[in-house]
Design a protein around this motif. Structure first.
Motif, short mmCIF file in Angstrom:
data_model
loop_
_atom_site.label_atom_id
_atom_site.label_comp_id
_atom_site.label_asym_id
_atom_site.label_seq_id
_atom_site.Cartn_x
_atom_site.Cartn_y
_atom_site.Cartn_z
N GLY A 25 -6.33 1.02 -7.84
CA GLY A 25 -6.18 0.68 -6.43
C GLY A 25 -6.42 1.82 -5.45
N ALA A 26 -6.84 2.98 -5.93
CA ALA A 26 -6.90 4.17 -5.09
C ALA A 26 -8.17 4.23 -4.24
CB ALA A 26 -6.83 5.42 -5.96
N THR A 27 -8.09 5.00 -3.16
CA THR A 27 -9.27 5.40 -2.41
C THR A 27 -9.87 6.60 -3.11
OG1 THR A 27 -8.36 4.62 -0.31
CG2 THR A 27 -10.12 6.25 -0.20
N VAL A 28 -11.12 6.49 -3.56
CA VAL A 28 -11.73 7.60 -4.29
C VAL A 28 -12.82 8.26 -3.45
CG1 VAL A 28 -11.15 6.77 -6.59
CG2 VAL A 28 -13.28 6.04 -5.56
N GLY A 29 -12.91 9.58 -3.56
CA GLY A 29 -13.88 10.39 -2.82
C GLY A 29 -13.66 11.86 -3.12
N ARG A 30 -14.48 12.76 -2.60
CA ARG A 30 -15.49 12.52 -1.59
C ARG A 30 -16.62 11.64 -2.08
NH1 ARG A 30 -16.96 18.00 1.91
NH2 ARG A 30 -14.79 18.53 2.35
N LEU B 18 0.84 -1.19 0.00
CA LEU B 18 0.00 0.00 0.00
C LEU B 18 0.88 1.24 0.00
CD1 LEU B 18 -1.76 -1.65 2.91
CD2 LEU B 18 -3.11 -1.09 0.90
N SER B 19 0.29 2.36 -0.41
CA SER B 19 1.00 3.63 -0.37
C SER B 19 0.10 4.71 0.20
CB SER B 19 1.47 4.04 -1.77
OG SER B 19 2.00 5.37 -1.75
N ASN B 20 0.70 5.71 0.82
CA ASN B 20 -0.09 6.84 1.30
C ASN B 20 -0.44 7.80 0.15
OD1 ASN B 20 2.66 7.64 1.15
ND2 ASN B 20 2.32 9.29 2.62
N TRP B 21 0.09 7.57 -1.04
CA TRP B 21 -0.38 8.32 -2.21
C TRP B 21 -1.77 7.78 -2.58
CZ3 TRP B 21 0.08 12.46 -5.17
CH2 TRP B 21 -0.58 12.47 -6.41
N GLY B 22 -2.79 8.57 -2.33
CA GLY B 22 -4.15 8.15 -2.64
C GLY B 22 -4.66 7.02 -1.76
N ALA B 23 -3.96 6.75 -0.62
CA ALA B 23 -4.30 5.59 0.23
C ALA B 23 -4.55 4.39 -0.67
CB ALA B 23 -5.52 5.89 1.11
N THR B 24 -3.56 4.09 -1.51
CA THR B 24 -3.70 3.18 -2.64
C THR B 24 -3.24 1.76 -2.31
OG1 THR B 24 -3.43 4.99 -4.22
CG2 THR B 24 -2.95 2.78 -5.03
N TRP B 25 -4.01 0.80 -2.79
CA TRP B 25 -3.68 -0.62 -2.72
C TRP B 25 -2.86 -0.93 -3.98
CZ3 TRP B 25 -8.08 -4.89 -2.50
CH2 TRP B 25 -7.49 -6.14 -2.24
N LEU B 26 -1.57 -1.19 -3.79
CA LEU B 26 -0.64 -1.32 -4.92
C LEU B 26 -0.50 -2.73 -5.44
CD1 LEU B 26 2.34 0.81 -3.51
CD2 LEU B 26 0.55 1.61 -5.04
N SER B 27 -0.52 -3.71 -4.54
CA SER B 27 -0.17 -5.08 -4.92
C SER B 27 -0.90 -6.07 -4.03
CB SER B 27 1.35 -5.27 -4.78
OG SER B 27 1.72 -6.63 -4.88
N CYS B 28 -1.20 -7.24 -4.59
CA CYS B 28 -1.86 -8.30 -3.82
C CYS B 28 -1.33 -9.64 -4.30
CB CYS B 28 -3.37 -8.21 -4.00
SG CYS B 28 -4.31 -9.39 -3.01
N LEU B 29 -0.42 -10.22 -3.52
CA LEU B 29 0.19 -11.50 -3.87
C LEU B 29 -0.51 -12.63 -3.12
CD1 LEU B 29 3.97 -10.51 -3.79
CD2 LEU B 29 2.58 -10.95 -5.82
N VAL B 30 -1.06 -13.58 -3.88
CA VAL B 30 -1.77 -14.71 -3.31
C VAL B 30 -1.00 -15.99 -3.65
CG1 VAL B 30 -3.93 -16.01 -3.28
CG2 VAL B 30 -3.98 -13.52 -3.55
N PRO B 31 -0.59 -16.80 -2.64
CA PRO B 31 0.13 -18.04 -2.95
C PRO B 31 -0.80 -19.06 -3.62
CG PRO B 31 0.38 -17.40 -0.63
CD PRO B 31 -0.73 -16.58 -1.19
N VAL B 32 -0.43 -19.46 -4.83
CA VAL B 32 -1.20 -20.45 -5.59
C VAL B 32 -0.23 -21.54 -6.02
CG1 VAL B 32 -2.71 -20.87 -7.57
CG2 VAL B 32 -2.76 -18.65 -6.42
N GLU B 33 -0.41 -22.72 -5.47
CA GLU B 33 0.47 -23.85 -5.79
C GLU B 33 1.95 -23.46 -5.64
OE1 GLU B 33 -0.84 -25.04 -9.67
OE2 GLU B 33 -2.57 -26.13 -8.89
N LYS B 34 2.26 -22.86 -4.49
CA LYS B 34 3.63 -22.49 -4.09
C LYS B 34 4.23 -21.36 -4.92
CE LYS B 34 4.63 -27.08 -2.20
NZ LYS B 34 5.54 -28.23 -2.21
#
Length: 331
Positions: A57-62, A18-34
């Motif tokens: 991945g950003a937080t959007v608003g208002r 995650l980053s504080n730029w835009g309270a953004t979700w940058l990456s999501c790594l999920v283990p799949v078959e090692k």
């Protein structure tokens, strides 16, 4: 205020960034078959995040989604908002929350809370709004995003996260062979600008029914509704008797993502206009590279108080509090 990169991880081997730029979700790594599978679209650098226009991945608003004619009326007073999509406002305006540097309020190995103060008149909205967004990664591979806000005077608030998912792995071509189920019997028809042109209708109208799992490519551009928007870009009013709002499954059937939310609606957007968005390999994404499932109030809600959902107004003595959970299940 400096830009920060924060990593959360659990004992299952799942990791998000995650980053504080835009309270953004940058990456999501999920283990799949090692092997760690990157299931989130993203850019090569933070500089590219600042240049792209897809709200990756950003937080959007208002106010997430669109407000027609970029204007609202509150307690007898007319407010002209900053238009940033023709005459309408999209995702809070040209300088929305996705383009702000948030403060890191608190953090641990499995959570981080970002905070932001939006001044009175920001992008045309009344009231000083104080916002917190918390990301938590649990041991059962849930990413829980909690939103909290308070205001100095009556305003409208509709916060969401704009992550794009590709459960096959973000390097794969597209999400058109994913299957999607959305527990909703009504949706909002929209015009070519994404503005609702009538009230909620049955999902059986215009072939918009996703109550049974459906391959996204199936008759994708046959429906007149999807022709207007180049694919799915529609809000579904969720059946709140069902605990799971939506379920997305990869084309190889190895990963399923379940969405649970306290919000009344889910915007389903199949990335119809992602072409030329920078990717994390210093190249570009194509259309349909990812799908966004944005939990929120219905679009243009300030102009439709009759819709069957909690109202989107926030008063000075109230607290806005909502939560959306994305759970990743490896099959």
């Amino acid at each position: 205020m400096s830009l920060k990169l924060i990593t959360l991880s659990n004992k299952q081997g799942m990791q998000i960034k995650l980053s504080n730029w835009g309270a953004t979700w940058l990456s999501c790594l999920v283990p799949v078959e090692k092997v760690n599978r990157e299931v989130l679209l993203g850019c090569y650098s933070l500089e590219q995040y600042q240049q792209q226009h897809a709200f990756l991945g950003a937080t959007v608003g208002r106010y997430a989604n669109r407000i027609a004619n970029a204007s609202i009326d509150i307690e007898g007073k007319h407010y002209k908002l900053i238009a940033n999509e023709g005459k309408n406002q999209l995702h809070g305006g040209a300088d929305g929350f996705d383009k702000r540097v948030w403060q890191v309020h608190s953090q641990s190995n499995q959570h981080v809370t970002f905070s932001l103060v939006s001044c009175d008149g920001d992008q045309g909205y009344p009231g000083e709004l104080t916002v917190e967004v918390t990301y938590e990664l649990t041991e059962n591979n849930q990413v829980i995003i909690s939103f909290k806000a308070s205001t100095s005077q009556t305003t409208v608030v509709n916060l969401t996260n704009h992550a794009y998912f590709n459960l096959d792995g973000e390097e794969s071509k597209d999400i058109l062979n994913h299957t999607l189920q959305v527990n909703a019997s009504q949706f909002l028809p929209v015009d070519k600008y994404g503005i609702p042109y009538e009230n909620l209708v049955s999902v059986t109208k215009f072939d918009m029914d996703l109550r049974q799992a459906k391959r996204l490519s199936e008759r994708l551009l046959d429906s007149p509704e999807r022709q207007k928007t180049g694919g799915y870009d529609h809000a579904y009013l969720l059946d709140k008797t069902q605990p799971i709002a939506a379920q997305l499954t990869s084309s190889d059937n190895k990963v399923t993502m379940r969405v649970m939310t306290t919000k009344p609606a889910l915007q389903v957007y199949t990335g119809n206009y992602l072409q030329h968005t920078p990717n994390r390999h210093n190249g570009e994404y194509n259309n349909f590279a990812g799908i966004a499932l944005e939990a929120q109030f219905l679009p243009d809600s300030p102009h439709h108080n009759n819709w069957p959902q909690p109202n989107c107004w926030l008063k000075s003595d109230e607290t806005y509090q909502h939560q959306t959970t994305y759970q990743f299940v490896v099959n």
